[in-house]
Design a protein around this motif. Structure first.
Motif, PDB file in Angstrom:
ATOM      1  N   LYS A 116       0.826  -1.204   0.000  1.00 40.86           N
ATOM      2  CA  LYS A 116       0.000   0.000   0.000  1.00 40.86           C
ATOM      3  C   LYS A 116       0.865   1.261   0.000  1.00 40.86           C
ATOM      4  O   LYS A 116       0.562   2.239  -0.684  1.00 40.86           O
ATOM      5  CB  LYS A 116      -0.936  -0.017   1.210  1.00 40.86           C
ATOM      6  N   GLY A 117       1.927   1.248   0.779  1.00 42.85           N
ATOM      7  CA  GLY A 117       2.817   2.404   0.791  1.00 42.85           C
ATOM      8  C   GLY A 117       3.464   2.640  -0.564  1.00 42.85           C
ATOM      9  O   GLY A 117       3.566   3.777  -1.040  1.00 42.85           O
ATOM     10  N   ALA A 118       3.895   1.549  -1.193  1.00 41.21           N
ATOM     11  CA  ALA A 118       4.496   1.661  -2.525  1.00 41.21           C
ATOM     12  C   ALA A 118       3.480   2.139  -3.551  1.00 41.21           C
ATOM     13  O   ALA A 118       3.812   2.881  -4.478  1.00 41.21           O
ATOM     14  CB  ALA A 118       5.089   0.314  -2.944  1.00 41.21           C
ATOM     15  N   LEU A 119       2.225   1.717  -3.389  1.00 40.25           N
ATOM     16  CA  LEU A 119       1.172   2.177  -4.299  1.00 40.25           C
ATOM     17  C   LEU A 119       0.985   3.686  -4.197  1.00 40.25           C
ATOM     18  O   LEU A 119       0.903   4.381  -5.213  1.00 40.25           O
ATOM     19  CB  LEU A 119      -0.139   1.462  -3.982  1.00 40.25           C
ATOM     20  N   VAL A 120       0.916   4.199  -2.982  1.00 36.69           N
ATOM     21  CA  VAL A 120       0.746   5.642  -2.814  1.00 36.69           C
ATOM     22  C   VAL A 120       1.918   6.391  -3.429  1.00 36.69           C
ATOM     23  O   VAL A 120       1.750   7.420  -4.085  1.00 36.69           O
ATOM     24  CB  VAL A 120       0.593   6.009  -1.324  1.00 36.69           C
ATOM     25  N   ARG A 121       3.112   5.878  -3.243  1.00 30.09           N
ATOM     26  CA  ARG A 121       4.282   6.525  -3.840  1.00 30.09           C
ATOM     27  C   ARG A 121       4.176   6.532  -5.365  1.00 30.09           C
ATOM     28  O   ARG A 121       4.454   7.547  -6.011  1.00 30.09           O
ATOM     29  CB  ARG A 121       5.558   5.812  -3.409  1.00 30.09           C
ATOM     30  N   ALA A 122       3.765   5.403  -5.940  1.00 33.48           N
ATOM     31  CA  ALA A 122       3.619   5.328  -7.395  1.00 33.48           C
ATOM     32  C   ALA A 122       2.560   6.311  -7.895  1.00 33.48           C
ATOM     33  O   ALA A 122       2.749   6.978  -8.922  1.00 33.48           O
ATOM     34  CB  ALA A 122       3.264   3.901  -7.811  1.00 33.48           C
ATOM     35  N   LEU A 123       1.447   6.411  -7.177  1.00 31.83           N
ATOM     36  CA  LEU A 123       0.397   7.350  -7.561  1.00 31.83           C
ATOM     37  C   LEU A 123       0.910   8.785  -7.497  1.00 31.83           C
ATOM     38  O   LEU A 123       0.633   9.605  -8.379  1.00 31.83           O
ATOM     39  CB  LEU A 123      -0.808   7.194  -6.635  1.00 31.83           C
ATOM     40  N   ALA A 124       1.657   9.091  -6.443  1.00 29.80           N
ATOM     41  CA  ALA A 124       2.176  10.451  -6.270  1.00 29.80           C
ATOM     42  C   ALA A 124       3.181  10.799  -7.357  1.00 29.80           C
ATOM     43  O   ALA A 124       3.150  11.904  -7.934  1.00 29.80           O
ATOM     44  CB  ALA A 124       2.817  10.579  -4.888  1.00 29.80           C
ATOM     45  N   GLU A 125       4.079   9.884  -7.663  1.00 34.11           N
ATOM     46  CA  GLU A 125       5.110  10.165  -8.663  1.00 34.11           C
ATOM     47  C   GLU A 125       4.511  10.318 -10.052  1.00 34.11           C
ATOM     48  O   GLU A 125       5.044  11.056 -10.888  1.00 34.11           O
ATOM     49  CB  GLU A 125       6.164   9.056  -8.639  1.00 34.11           C
ATOM     50  N   ALA A 126       3.385   9.644 -10.285  1.00 35.46           N
ATOM     51  CA  ALA A 126       2.727   9.736 -11.591  1.00 35.46           C
ATOM     52  C   ALA A 126       1.710  10.861 -11.645  1.00 35.46           C
ATOM     53  O   ALA A 126       1.170  11.156 -12.717  1.00 35.46           O
ATOM     54  CB  ALA A 126       2.056   8.407 -11.923  1.00 35.46           C
ATOM     55  N   GLY A 127       1.415  11.479 -10.492  1.00 37.58           N
ATOM     56  CA  GLY A 127       0.393  12.529 -10.467  1.00 37.58           C
ATOM     57  C   GLY A 127      -0.973  12.005 -10.841  1.00 37.58           C
ATOM     58  O   GLY A 127      -1.719  12.649 -11.583  1.00 37.58           O
ATOM     59  N   ALA A 128      -1.326  10.849 -10.323  1.00 34.18           N
ATOM     60  CA  ALA A 128      -2.568  10.182 -10.699  1.00 34.18           C
ATOM     61  C   ALA A 128      -3.793  11.043 -10.425  1.00 34.18           C
ATOM     62  O   ALA A 128      -3.857  11.760  -9.421  1.00 34.18           O
ATOM     63  CB  ALA A 128      -2.688   8.859  -9.944  1.00 34.18           C
ATOM     64  N   ARG A 129      -4.774  10.940 -11.315  1.00 32.26           N
ATOM     65  CA  ARG A 129      -6.046  11.637 -11.155  1.00 32.26           C
ATOM     66  C   ARG A 129      -7.174  10.672 -11.504  1.00 32.26           C
ATOM     67  O   ARG A 129      -7.125   9.991 -12.524  1.00 32.26           O
ATOM     68  CB  ARG A 129      -6.117  12.861 -12.068  1.00 32.26           C
ATOM     69  N   ALA A 130      -8.177  10.604 -10.628  1.00 33.01           N
ATOM     70  CA  ALA A 130      -9.313   9.716 -10.885  1.00 33.01           C
ATOM     71  C   ALA A 130     -10.493  10.165 -10.028  1.00 33.01           C
ATOM     72  O   ALA A 130     -10.313  10.617  -8.897  1.00 33.01           O
ATOM     73  CB  ALA A 130      -8.954   8.265 -10.550  1.00 33.01           C
ATOM     74  N   GLY A 131     -11.681  10.005 -10.587  1.00 37.96           N
ATOM     75  CA  GLY A 131     -12.887  10.378  -9.866  1.00 37.96           C
ATOM     76  C   GLY A 131     -13.712   9.200  -9.436  1.00 37.96           C
ATOM     77  O   GLY A 131     -14.791   9.360  -8.855  1.00 37.96           O
ATOM     78  N   SER A 132     -13.217   7.986  -9.706  1.00 41.35           N
ATOM     79  CA  SER A 132     -13.937   6.775  -9.312  1.00 41.35           C
ATOM     80  C   SER A 132     -12.974   5.602  -9.343  1.00 41.35           C
ATOM     81  O   SER A 132     -11.858   5.701  -9.889  1.00 41.35           O
ATOM     82  CB  SER A 132     -15.097   6.499 -10.267  1.00 41.35           C
ATOM     83  N   ALA A 133     -13.408   4.481  -8.777  1.00 40.34           N
ATOM     84  CA  ALA A 133     -12.583   3.281  -8.800  1.00 40.34           C
ATOM     85  C   ALA A 133     -12.360   2.801 -10.232  1.00 40.34           C
ATOM     86  O   ALA A 133     -11.260   2.344 -10.590  1.00 40.34           O
ATOM     87  CB  ALA A 133     -13.238   2.185  -7.971  1.00 40.34           C
ATOM     88  N   ASP A 134     -13.389   2.904 -11.075  1.00 38.99           N
ATOM     89  CA  ASP A 134     -13.239   2.484 -12.467  1.00 38.99           C
ATOM     90  C   ASP A 134     -12.208   3.346 -13.190  1.00 38.99           C
ATOM     91  O   ASP A 134     -11.380   2.838 -13.960  1.00 38.99           O
ATOM     92  CB  ASP A 134     -14.585   2.571 -13.192  1.00 38.99           C
ATOM     93  N   GLU A 135     -12.260   4.644 -12.956  1.00 38.72           N
ATOM     94  CA  GLU A 135     -11.292   5.542 -13.598  1.00 38.72           C
ATOM     95  C   GLU A 135      -9.882   5.247 -13.112  1.00 38.72           C
ATOM     96  O   GLU A 135      -8.926   5.271 -13.899  1.00 38.72           O
ATOM     97  CB  GLU A 135     -11.647   6.998 -13.303  1.00 38.72           C
ATOM     98  N   LEU A 136      -9.732   4.963 -11.825  1.00 36.73           N
ATOM     99  CA  LEU A 136      -8.401   4.676 -11.297  1.00 36.73           C
ATOM    100  C   LEU A 136      -7.867   3.370 -11.868  1.00 36.73           C
ATOM    101  O   LEU A 136      -6.689   3.272 -12.223  1.00 36.73           O
ATOM    102  CB  LEU A 136      -8.444   4.607  -9.770  1.00 36.73           C
ATOM    103  N   ALA A 137      -8.714   2.351 -11.967  1.00 35.29           N
ATOM    104  CA  ALA A 137      -8.276   1.073 -12.534  1.00 35.29           C
ATOM    105  C   ALA A 137      -7.869   1.239 -13.993  1.00 35.29           C
ATOM    106  O   ALA A 137      -6.874   0.662 -14.439  1.00 35.29           O
ATOM    107  CB  ALA A 137      -9.388   0.040 -12.399  1.00 35.29           C
ATOM    108  N   ALA A 138      -8.624   2.040 -14.737  1.00 31.55           N
ATOM    109  CA  ALA A 138      -8.278   2.289 -16.139  1.00 31.55           C
ATOM    110  C   ALA A 138      -6.969   3.038 -16.237  1.00 31.55           C
ATOM    111  O   ALA A 138      -6.117   2.728 -17.091  1.00 31.55           O
ATOM    112  CB  ALA A 138      -9.403   3.074 -16.819  1.00 31.55           C
ATOM    113  N   TRP A 139      -6.783   4.025 -15.373  1.00 30.97           N
ATOM    114  CA  TRP A 139      -5.526   4.777 -15.366  1.00 30.97           C
ATOM    115  C   TRP A 139      -4.362   3.846 -15.023  1.00 30.97           C
ATOM    116  O   TRP A 139      -3.294   3.894 -15.657  1.00 30.97           O
ATOM    117  CB  TRP A 139      -5.593   5.919 -14.351  1.00 30.97           C
ATOM    118  N   ALA A 140      -4.547   2.983 -14.013  1.00 38.17           N
ATOM    119  CA  ALA A 140      -3.490   2.074 -13.588  1.00 38.17           C
ATOM    120  C   ALA A 140      -3.086   1.123 -14.708  1.00 38.17           C
ATOM    121  O   ALA A 140      -1.897   0.831 -14.897  1.00 38.17           O
ATOM    122  CB  ALA A 140      -3.937   1.283 -12.356  1.00 38.17           C
TER     123      ALA A 140
END
Length: 238
Positions: free
Chosen positions: A188-212
């Protein structure tokens, strides 16, 4: 998007910030509950705390000085497996700014705080018995302060303590599909770091999964939440 993190039992000592000012914390709607929690901690300190070991003595000292001791950003205060994997102190400026905008940590003493909120060291967990205050009563309605899509990386205990309507939990599994226990925190910690480094943006779980999927992160939609597949228990590998 809000990323919800649990606190940790262990915390960094010291700090360079001014003493705690609850008015300066995020989510001002929690002001009354915070005042009650701090007053209950004052009663716990006054009643006397266990100082029989060096660790317990430090915890007692931290609690006694919680209103006057130096502070530091919450994301730096908490330590342990999840926070070590996130390693916020080593993030580049833009990634650090992402964390401060999106990450919310659930404190048993202060309720939800933002990653950049200045907090002192303290020793209070969801199991702490505060005189004249019940944890579930203090924080049962705290989730109402949060708006929008919430990615929930909290433990079940903290999620039950302060439920957040619509929050989407993440299950961490091995490549074979086996649920991870201790090492799920590192994932989970590594996931947050990956999201932060990529500047992830999502408004729903589906959008986040698609982005990932586009970013090569092993985060997939499930029927009720999201599943993170961790090849190395200490990191998220694309």
């Amino acid at each position: 998007m809000i990323v919800l993190l649990p606190p940790s039992e262990t915390k960094a000592a010291g700090g360079t910030g001014a003493s705690l000012t609850t008015a300066g914390l995020g989510f001002p709607g929690l002001a009354v509950a915070r005042s009650r929690a701090l007053a209950a901690l004052d009663r716990l300190v006054a009643a006397g705390q266990d100082t029989s070991t060096p660790a317990k003595a430090r915890a007692a000292a931290d609690n006694a000085a919680v209103r006057t001791s130096a502070t530091m950003p919450a994301i730096d205060r908490y330590t342990g497996v999840l926070y070590d994997a996130l390693d916020a102190g080593s993030l580049e400026r833009d990634a650090r700014a992402w964390v401060e905008r999106h990450v919310v940590i659930q404190s048993a003493l202060l309720g939800f705080v933002r990653a950049g909120d200045a907090i002192p060291a303290y020793k209070v967990s969801e199991h702490t018995r505060l005189p004249g205050a019940r944890m579930k009563a203090l924080w049962a309605d705290a989730g109402a302060e949060l708006d929008g899509f919430a990615l929930d990386l909290r433990s079940k205990a903290y999620a039950q303590l302060a439920p957040v309507a619509g929050a989407v939990a993440v299950e961490v599994v091995s490549p074979e599909g086996t649920a991870l226990n201790h090492w799920n925190k590192a994932g989970k910690g590594a996931l947050v770091r990956a999201l932060a480094e990529a500047g992830a943006r999502a408004g729903s779980a589906d959008e986040l999964a698609a982005w990932a999927a586009g970013a090569g992160l092993p985060l997939e939609r499930t029927g009720s939440g999201l599943r993170l597949t961790v090849r190395d228990p200490r990191a998220v590998a694309a």
